[in-house]
Write an enzyme that holds these catalytic residues in place. Structure first.
Site, PDB file in Angstrom:
ATOM      1  N   GLY A  19       0.797  -1.226   0.000  1.00 41.51           N
ATOM      2  CA  GLY A  19       0.000   0.000   0.000  1.00 41.51           C
ATOM      3  C   GLY A  19       0.829   1.275   0.000  1.00 41.51           C
ATOM      4  CB  ILE A  99      -6.728 -11.440 -13.641  1.00 40.47           C
ATOM      5  CG1 ILE A  99      -5.192 -11.389 -13.640  1.00 40.47           C
ATOM      6  CG2 ILE A  99      -7.282 -11.176 -15.029  1.00 40.47           C
ATOM      7  CD1 ILE A  99      -4.528 -12.381 -14.559  1.00 40.47           C
ATOM      8  CG  LEU A 100     -10.514  -6.744 -11.480  1.00 39.40           C
ATOM      9  CD1 LEU A 100     -10.649  -5.237 -11.619  1.00 39.40           C
ATOM     10  CD2 LEU A 100     -11.253  -7.240 -10.261  1.00 39.40           C
ATOM     11  CG  HIS A 116       1.729  -2.516 -15.432  1.00 40.54           C
ATOM     12  ND1 HIS A 116       1.497  -3.764 -14.900  1.00 40.54           N
ATOM     13  CD2 HIS A 116       2.720  -2.663 -16.343  1.00 40.54           C
ATOM     14  CE1 HIS A 116       2.311  -4.627 -15.468  1.00 40.54           C
ATOM     15  NE2 HIS A 116       3.072  -3.988 -16.348  1.00 40.54           N
ATOM     16  CG  ASP A 152      -1.174  -5.167 -16.772  1.00 38.61           C
ATOM     17  OD1 ASP A 152      -1.873  -4.594 -15.926  1.00 38.61           O
ATOM     18  OD2 ASP A 152      -0.382  -6.080 -16.487  1.00 38.61           O
ATOM     19  CD  GLU A 181       4.490   2.139  -9.322  1.00 40.05           C
ATOM     20  OE1 GLU A 181       4.421   1.322 -10.247  1.00 40.05           O
ATOM     21  OE2 GLU A 181       4.335   1.824  -8.129  1.00 40.05           O
TER      22      GLU A 181
HETATM   23  C1  GRF Z   1       3.242  -1.051  -7.576  1.00 41.11           C
HETATM   24  O1  GRF Z   1       4.585  -1.057  -7.978  1.00 41.11           O
HETATM   25  C2  GRF Z   1       2.320  -1.085  -8.756  1.00 41.11           C
HETATM   26  O2  GRF Z   1       2.885  -0.602  -9.926  1.00 41.11           O
HETATM   27  C3  GRF Z   1       2.042  -2.558  -8.941  1.00 41.11           C
HETATM   28  O3  GRF Z   1       2.056  -3.081  -7.643  1.00 41.11           O
HETATM   29  C4  GRF Z   1       2.871  -2.311  -6.817  1.00 41.11           C
HETATM   30  C5  GRF Z   1       2.110  -2.011  -5.578  1.00 41.11           C
HETATM   31  O4  GRF Z   1       2.897  -1.448  -4.574  1.00 41.11           O
HETATM   32  N1  GRF Z   1       0.796  -2.727  -9.632  1.00 41.11           N
HETATM   33  P1  GRF Z   1       2.238  -0.867  -3.255  1.00 41.11           P
HETATM   34  O5  GRF Z   1       1.365  -1.943  -2.661  1.00 41.11           O
HETATM   35  O6  GRF Z   1       1.461   0.355  -3.633  1.00 41.11           O
HETATM   36  O7  GRF Z   1       3.401  -0.539  -2.355  1.00 41.11           O
END
Ligand code: GRF
Length: 227
Positions: A19, A99-100, A116, A152, A181
């Site tokens: 998270g 996977i939804l 992603h 994706d 991110e």
């Molecule tokens: C992220 O790197 C995201 O790109 C991928 O899963 C990871 C989740 O990380 N889908 P976190 O749980 O937000 O730390």
């Protein structure tokens, strides 16, 4: 967690683990950088750190664990029910490892996004950082895209990239990628909340102009302007 209770843009965040992206959203809200309200955090795993982050921020949590259901169909049914009861303007998959099925994705087309860890369309699925190393890529990064029935592969909203230095490991690439991110995801959510970004007639529009297929391209200097 409410920012502006009168006209709040409601977001639901789906997680499965650490998270850290959820935390980035929570921090952006607390810092008054993101005018949204997180209505709940939905996790498909119990006892994950992301749930503790939500609880610390006073956000409602919903756990739908696979272990509680006889099969995948029943799990998906429970998840669909939880989503339909969630009054969100936007559903954010932030490390949601499931996977939804089409039946869940289709009703939320344009209202569900995923982050992603690769520059899509490169490296859908898992082990993206290792693939970057194996292939000797010069760039790596992260993508926020709309969720569609194909994994994706939904329309790209935005990507943030960085140069891959030599002598990196998959873990250090992951850490670099996650720094981006944590800036990119709140930014994209903010664009939805401000209605700069929307999905209309099968088109992603930004400031009323259709986005190119590669989405909005950013790099670390756009996301960390003072660095
Ligand atoms: C992220 O790197 C995201 O790109 C991928 O899963 C990871 C989740 O990380 N889908 P976190 O749980 O937000 O730390």
């Amino acid at each position: 967690m409410t920012v502006n209770s009168q006209h709040a843009f409601n977001v639901s965040v789906l997680i499965s683990g650490q998270g850290s992206n959820l935390q980035a959203i929570i921090n952006a809200i607390s810092d008054h950088q993101l005018p949204v309200n997180i209505v709940n955090v939905i996790s498909n795993r119990e006892d994950v750190p992301g749930l503790q982050r939500a609880q610390r921020a006073g956000i409602e949590t919903v756990v739908i664990s696979k272990h509680a259901y006889a099969d995948r169909n029943q799990f998906d049914h429970a998840l669909a029910k939880a989503l339909s009861k969630t009054p969100a303007d936007l559903f954010v998959l932030a490390g949601f490892m499931h996977i939804l099925p089409d039946s869940i994705v289709t009703p939320y087309l344009g209202k569900m996004i995923n982050i992603h860890p690769s520059l899509l369309p490169k490296y859908r699925g898992l082990h993206t950082h290792q693939q970057v190393l194996t292939n000797g890529d010069k760039y790596h990064g992260t993508t926020v895209h709309l969720v569609t029935p194909t994994l994706d592969a939904g329309p790209i909203i935005a990507q943030a990239r960085f140069d891959v230095a030599s002598d990196l490991t998959a873990d250090s690439l992951k850490a670099q990628c996650q720094q981006l991110e944590h800036r990119l995801l709140p930014k994209v959510i903010g664009w939805f909340a401000e209605q700069r970004l929307c999905y209309q007639d099968d088109l992603l529009l930004f400031d009323q102009h259709p986005l190119p297929t590669c989405g909005i391209q950013l790099d670390q200097h756009d996301l960390f302007p003072c660095a």
